[in-house]
Scaffold this active site. Sequence first.
Site, PDB file in Angstrom:
ATOM      1  N   GLY A  12      39.005  40.052  40.508  1.00  0.00           N
ATOM      2  CA  GLY A  12      40.224  39.713  40.425  1.00  0.00           C
ATOM      3  C   GLY A  12      39.929  38.980  38.525  1.00  0.00           C
ATOM      4  O   GLY A  12      38.950  38.329  38.369  1.00  0.00           O
ATOM      5  N   THR A 135      33.554  35.025  38.366  1.00  0.00           N
ATOM      6  CA  THR A 135      34.467  34.801  40.164  1.00  0.00           C
ATOM      7  C   THR A 135      35.028  33.275  40.208  1.00  0.00           C
ATOM      8  O   THR A 135      34.187  31.895  40.527  1.00  0.00           O
ATOM      9  CB  THR A 135      33.529  35.261  41.290  1.00  0.00           C
ATOM     10  OG1 THR A 135      34.501  35.211  42.143  1.00  0.00           O
ATOM     11  CG2 THR A 135      32.550  34.083  41.412  1.00  0.00           C
ATOM     12  N   ASP A 137      36.023  32.111  43.277  1.00  0.00           N
ATOM     13  CA  ASP A 137      35.255  31.982  44.941  1.00  0.00           C
ATOM     14  C   ASP A 137      33.884  30.988  44.794  1.00  0.00           C
ATOM     15  O   ASP A 137      33.169  30.532  45.673  1.00  0.00           O
ATOM     16  CB  ASP A 137      35.037  33.400  45.531  1.00  0.00           C
ATOM     17  CG  ASP A 137      35.745  34.217  45.693  1.00  0.00           C
ATOM     18  OD1 ASP A 137      37.601  33.165  45.031  1.00  0.00           O
ATOM     19  OD2 ASP A 137      35.994  34.910  45.027  1.00  0.00           O
ATOM     20  N   GLY A 183      39.377  32.223  47.407  1.00  0.00           N
ATOM     21  CA  GLY A 183      37.490  31.976  47.932  1.00  0.00           C
ATOM     22  C   GLY A 183      37.178  32.902  49.117  1.00  0.00           C
ATOM     23  O   GLY A 183      35.956  32.629  49.393  1.00  0.00           O
ATOM     24  N   ARG A 184      37.905  33.783  49.577  1.00  0.00           N
ATOM     25  CA  ARG A 184      37.189  35.122  50.287  1.00  0.00           C
ATOM     26  C   ARG A 184      36.824  34.411  51.749  1.00  0.00           C
ATOM     27  O   ARG A 184      37.226  33.649  52.454  1.00  0.00           O
ATOM     28  CB  ARG A 184      36.276  36.149  49.429  1.00  0.00           C
ATOM     29  CG  ARG A 184      35.776  37.442  50.028  1.00  0.00           C
ATOM     30  CD  ARG A 184      35.836  38.490  49.664  1.00  0.00           C
ATOM     31  NE  ARG A 184      36.157  38.738  48.806  1.00  0.00           N
ATOM     32  CZ  ARG A 184      35.991  39.782  47.327  1.00  0.00           C
ATOM     33  NH1 ARG A 184      34.984  39.952  47.017  1.00  0.00           N
ATOM     34  NH2 ARG A 184      37.282  40.429  47.173  1.00  0.00           N
ATOM     35  N   GLU A 239      42.957  31.859  52.950  1.00  0.00           N
ATOM     36  CA  GLU A 239      43.870  32.322  52.770  1.00  0.00           C
ATOM     37  C   GLU A 239      42.889  33.687  54.053  1.00  0.00           C
ATOM     38  O   GLU A 239      43.118  34.008  54.668  1.00  0.00           O
ATOM     39  CB  GLU A 239      43.885  33.614  51.182  1.00  0.00           C
ATOM     40  CG  GLU A 239      43.145  34.134  50.897  1.00  0.00           C
ATOM     41  CD  GLU A 239      43.354  34.612  49.590  1.00  0.00           C
ATOM     42  OE1 GLU A 239      44.515  35.171  49.597  1.00  0.00           O
ATOM     43  OE2 GLU A 239      42.180  35.005  48.439  1.00  0.00           O
ATOM     44  N   LEU A 292      47.866  32.137  40.411  1.00  0.00           N
ATOM     45  CA  LEU A 292      47.977  30.811  39.683  1.00  0.00           C
ATOM     46  C   LEU A 292      46.871  30.462  39.362  1.00  0.00           C
ATOM     47  O   LEU A 292      45.612  29.802  37.652  1.00  0.00           O
ATOM     48  CB  LEU A 292      48.682  29.868  39.460  1.00  0.00           C
ATOM     49  CG  LEU A 292      50.331  30.473  39.358  1.00  0.00           C
ATOM     50  CD1 LEU A 292      51.920  29.780  39.713  1.00  0.00           C
ATOM     51  CD2 LEU A 292      50.530  30.867  37.874  1.00  0.00           C
TER      52      LEU A 292
END
Length: 392
Positions: A12, A135, A137, A183-184, A239, A292
């Site tokens: 990402g 990242t 995250d 954030g996985r 998520e 975003l």
Amino acid sequence: MTANLIIGQSGGGTAVINSSLVGAVREAQRHSEIGRVFGMLNGVEGLLGDQVIDLTAQNDMVLDRLLTTPSSALGSCRFKVGGSDLDQLLTSLRRRDIRYVLYIGGNDSAESAHQLALAATRAGHELQVVAAPKTIDNDLPETDHCPGYGSAARFLAIVTMEMDLDAWAMRSVEPVRFLEVKGRNSGWLAAACALGRATEAMAPHLVCIPERPFVEEDFLVALDNCYRRHGYAVVIMPETQRDAHGKLLGSHGSAWRDQYGHEYSLGTEGYLIDLVSRHLGVRARYDRPGFLHKTSLLHVSDVDRREAYLVGQEAVCAALRGESDVMVILRRTSNEPYSCDVATIELPRIAGGERYLPDNYVSLDGTSIDPDFINYLRPLVGGNLPTFAHLR
């Protein structure tokens, strides 16, 4: 003897990933050992398809603009290399006389870089492979933090403050608000939403983190308490939040899965809105900043951009020192005043690994964030957050 260098971006995008690219290009231009600088279009997947551009001749105006250009200017991929892919990559690198490979990315990208370094060693191919961290995250092991995180954290902190104002104003209509964050499997971004919480009455009122399973009964009790105390409630929801059985919320046993096996649910919103409606009898709204908070420049951190540039520079220097199968890391040397330097560490210690949010950073009921986390995060977001007026 001169040789060429190639840079790729993977995973990402972020608001500052191109600063790492520019840092690497400009550092490479300083060294006579490096001939041409190439760029992989869409990471290793593009290199497999011989999609490569020459970055050597890019002028300063373009590079300056790249510093404030979000997402991945070279294009990206989520491609798991293996088997014959590695032989094909080495052939492509030999054909262009490339001895230095820089790969900008996160956990999965580190694994790709590691596999390429191992393949080169097995083949007797002189190749320096260096990964540069990226990242939002913030879940890479061994490094204090990751480029991309500071800007995403600043964005989410300000968005949460703005959502607090709107949720309070609309509390008679939609008294419960969910803000979904990425954030996985780690809660670094979720916790960052609390950076602007100046009083107990302000959002976020509840912070869920992936490290702790979601238990319906406990969540509903905590949410009901917040709603009754404040008249509304703002909840931070990852998520990838899972229940006590390890299933993604709202997935009903099925979820979308990428090449690396990471799962994502498409039913979280409906599940949570229905849960609140059935048990609390109030309307809830579910909002997603989506891409975003990965790439927006609205609230970019100047510290984040500067450090992203720094890791790009250091990746080139490490390759020229003969280092390979390593990643650049950031080491905090002081918090007040804040300072940070760079080092490298072996890729096997990072590739495929994850760093989780320490358990003490969020209270067990999710209603408060530990000051130690705020002290950790504050220097990374690049200056003070805005202040808003409250007529309450």
